[in-house]
Design a protein around this motif. Structure first.
Motif, mmCIF file in Angstrom:
data_model
loop_
_atom_site.group_PDB
_atom_site.id
_atom_site.type_symbol
_atom_site.label_atom_id
_atom_site.label_comp_id
_atom_site.label_asym_id
_atom_site.label_seq_id
_atom_site.Cartn_x
_atom_site.Cartn_y
_atom_site.Cartn_z
ATOM 1 N N ARG A 178 0.842 -1.194 0.000
ATOM 2 C CA ARG A 178 0.000 0.000 0.000
ATOM 3 C C ARG A 178 0.879 1.246 0.000
ATOM 4 N NH1 ARG A 178 -4.830 2.465 0.870
ATOM 5 N NH2 ARG A 178 -4.748 4.324 2.172
ATOM 6 N N LYS A 179 0.459 2.208 -0.810
ATOM 7 C CA LYS A 179 1.138 3.498 -0.817
ATOM 8 C C LYS A 179 0.322 4.446 0.051
ATOM 9 C CE LYS A 179 3.258 6.628 -4.156
ATOM 10 N NZ LYS A 179 3.340 6.975 -5.588
ATOM 11 N N PHE A 180 0.991 5.010 1.063
ATOM 12 C CA PHE A 180 0.332 5.969 1.946
ATOM 13 C C PHE A 180 0.787 7.352 1.515
ATOM 14 C CE2 PHE A 180 0.878 2.045 4.296
ATOM 15 C CZ PHE A 180 -0.326 1.873 4.973
ATOM 16 N N GLY A 181 -0.109 8.133 0.962
ATOM 17 C CA GLY A 181 0.288 9.449 0.477
ATOM 18 C C GLY A 181 1.268 9.304 -0.671
ATOM 19 N N ASP A 182 2.124 10.276 -0.888
ATOM 20 C CA ASP A 182 3.031 10.168 -2.029
ATOM 21 C C ASP A 182 4.470 9.913 -1.594
ATOM 22 O OD1 ASP A 182 3.463 12.654 -0.994
ATOM 23 O OD2 ASP A 182 3.807 13.613 -2.933
ATOM 24 N N ARG A 183 4.692 9.692 -0.292
ATOM 25 C CA ARG A 183 6.073 9.522 0.174
ATOM 26 C C ARG A 183 6.371 8.150 0.739
ATOM 27 N NH1 ARG A 183 9.410 13.670 0.496
ATOM 28 N NH2 ARG A 183 8.524 15.631 -0.153
ATOM 29 N N PHE A 184 5.361 7.474 1.244
ATOM 30 C CA PHE A 184 5.635 6.263 2.006
ATOM 31 C C PHE A 184 4.861 5.066 1.453
ATOM 32 C CE2 PHE A 184 4.657 3.594 5.822
ATOM 33 C CZ PHE A 184 5.937 3.058 5.938
#
Lengths: 197, 310
Positions: free
Chosen positions: B182-188
């Protein structure tokens, strides 16, 4: 038209009621006429082309939304950034992720006006100048560009070609790939409009 | 009073057409529809460090990969004598991976191998089962990975040795894995990797079937630089651990920490791992080197992608 149903029962005088009805009908008709001034297109084709020493980059979308008001001469464009299709998918990913940041800025939008006094109810081909604000990558710039509008039997086609300096919209190109991506890209637009009913 | 009503009515009627004729033409297209588009670039490459990421190659893309793991930086084999491990290489993997469709990747690789077997050939497949969507209707990405590895090393003459091959199948090992990301936001971005490794031939008290759970992550510092980490917990039996301890062999959980640099078609990793191997079939079950004893190493992964699809 909620106002009509709310107020009319309160009016007892027959003459006044007749007056009101004719007034209402007149304005309703005006409203319809006004709506017919607006032409829209939901599958406008937009493309761009970048020519750099190492690489030519081309991308296209046909999911642009556009509208023209032939009376006020207002012009509108909106295109979802992530619908641009590239031949190289990795390039498409970089375009969305690193350059245009389509997560944060999902659309490019243009709001402008045709400067010439052209009668777009008449068949013909009209060279026009459009001036307005173009928002790409969250940065709005004013543009004044030439285009062509063709009217044929109630259908309108608009085309335009203009250039965008990527730096004007704070799109950063790292020095490492500067030979792959041009600083100025050529944008082309083509839209077929139908009257809004 | 009546005149008042009349005036209100005319005012209302005047507004209605004005609303249609106004210059904000964008209104006719309504609100932006909720975006069902897939989330892109959860990871920048098909590998986190040693672990698989959920990413596959786009159709027609060829990924040329080189992974190199050096010798121990510290401990008995490290230090200045080997220039902190640079003089030794524990594993080298060279791979060609190809996007058959946007969801399906196939590849072949050759690895030096580090563990019981060396001279390895790998065939791998990767399939993107589920993509996370921007509207969160699909909150996770799931990619399946599998490989088959064969060793071409010479059979040991010692019948008790792990590398004694009385039949061809003894040379084979396999990995099956799901990457849940899963990508949380655009940084993590985060990934969980339930994994299964099967080795046809193992030593006494070792395990033919080994399950493991991996976890991996990527934290973006800037547009091009990210921190990457991956870690596996193999579920080895206590009896097996205890037995190998008596032989002076202790198993450790492989942990990798790296910096990922992306430039156009290249993805470059500079990393440190305690595991010496690059293939799941080895670094999950056969890591016997420990971070705490200086048995970690420099390594790099290089990925170069070519678009062949047109």
């Amino acid at each position: 038209m909620k106002g009509t149903t709310l107020i009319i029962p309160a009016i007892s005088n027959y003459d006044q009621m007749k007056q009101l009805f004719s007034l209402a009908i007149t304005f309703l008709l005006l409203g319809r006429l006004a709506a017919q001034d607006v032409y829209s297109c939901r599958n406008a084709t937009l493309g761009f082309f970048s020519s750099a020493p190492l690489e030519d980059i081309e991308a296209k979308t046909s999911q642009g939304a556009s509208a023209i008001n032939i009376k006020t001469k207002a012009v509108y464009f909106k295109v979802p950034i992530n619908t641009f299709q590239f031949k190289k998918k990795l390039m498409q990913e970089h375009f969305n992720e690193n350059y245009l940041e389509s997560d944060k800025y999902p659309h490019a939008e243009f709001k402008g006006k045709i400067l010439e006094a052209v009668d777009l109810t008449q068949n013909g081909t009209y060279p026009v100048t459009v001036e307005g604000a173009l928002n790409i990558h969250g940065v709005t710039r004013n543009y004044r560009e030439k285009g062509t509008i063709t009217v044929q039997n109630g259908k309108i086609n608009a085309t335009a070609k203009f250039t965008v300096r990527v730096a004007d919209h704070k799109i950063k190109i790292p020095t490492l790939v500067v030979k792959n991506i041009a600083e100025v890209v050529e944008v082309s637009v083509n839209a077929d409009y139908q009257p809004v009913k | 009073m009546k005149h008042m009503q009349l005036r209100i009515l005319s005012a209302l009627l005047l507004i209605a057409p004005a609303a249609v004729a106004q210059d904000d033409l964008g209104a006719i297209f309504g609100k932006d529809s909720v975006r069902r588009d897939p989330v892109i670039a959860t990871f920048k490459s098909t590998r986190i460090i040693n672990a698989q990421s959920n990413e596959t190659l786009a159709r027609g893309d060829l990924d040329f990969r080189v992974a190199h793991r050096f010798g121990d930086m510290g401990g008995a084999d490290g230090g200045s004598a080997t220039f902190f491990g640079i003089d030794n290489s524990t594993d080298i993997r060279i791979a060609f991976e190809y996007g058959i469709t946007d969801r399906l990747t196939a590849g072949v690789s050759r690895a030096k191998g580090s563990g019981h077997f060396s001279q390895l050939y790998e065939v791998l497949g990767k399939f993107k089962l589920l993509q996370q969507t921007m509207d969160n209707r699909v909150p996770l990405a799931i990619t399946l990975f599998g490989n088959a590895v064969v060793t071409s090393m010479k059979s040991s003459p010692d019948k008790e040795a792990v590398s004694y091959f009385n039949k061809f199948s003894s040379r084979m090992s396999y990995t099956a894995q799901a990457v849940v990301a899963r990508k949380f936001g655009d940084r993590f971005s985060l990934a969980l990797l339930p994994s299964y490794v099967h080795r046809n031939r193992v030593g006494y008290m070792d395990m033919n079937n080994l399950f493991a759970l991996g976890v991996g992550g990527r934290l973006r510092f800037s547009k091009r630089v990210a921190l990457v980490v991956d870690y596996f917990v193999p579920f080895r039996d206590q009896a097996s651990k205890d037995y190998y301890k008596t032989l002076g062999i202790e198993y450790y959980n492989p942990l990798g920490i790296g910096v990922e640099i992306e430039t156009g078609g290249h993805v470059f990793h500079l990393n440190f791992t305690n595991s010496t191997a690059t293939l799941e079939n080895q670094f999950i079950p056969e890591t016997t080197t420990s971070w705490l004893q200086g048995q970690f190493r420099w390594g790099f992964n290089i990925s170069r992608r070519f678009s062949l699809g047109h």
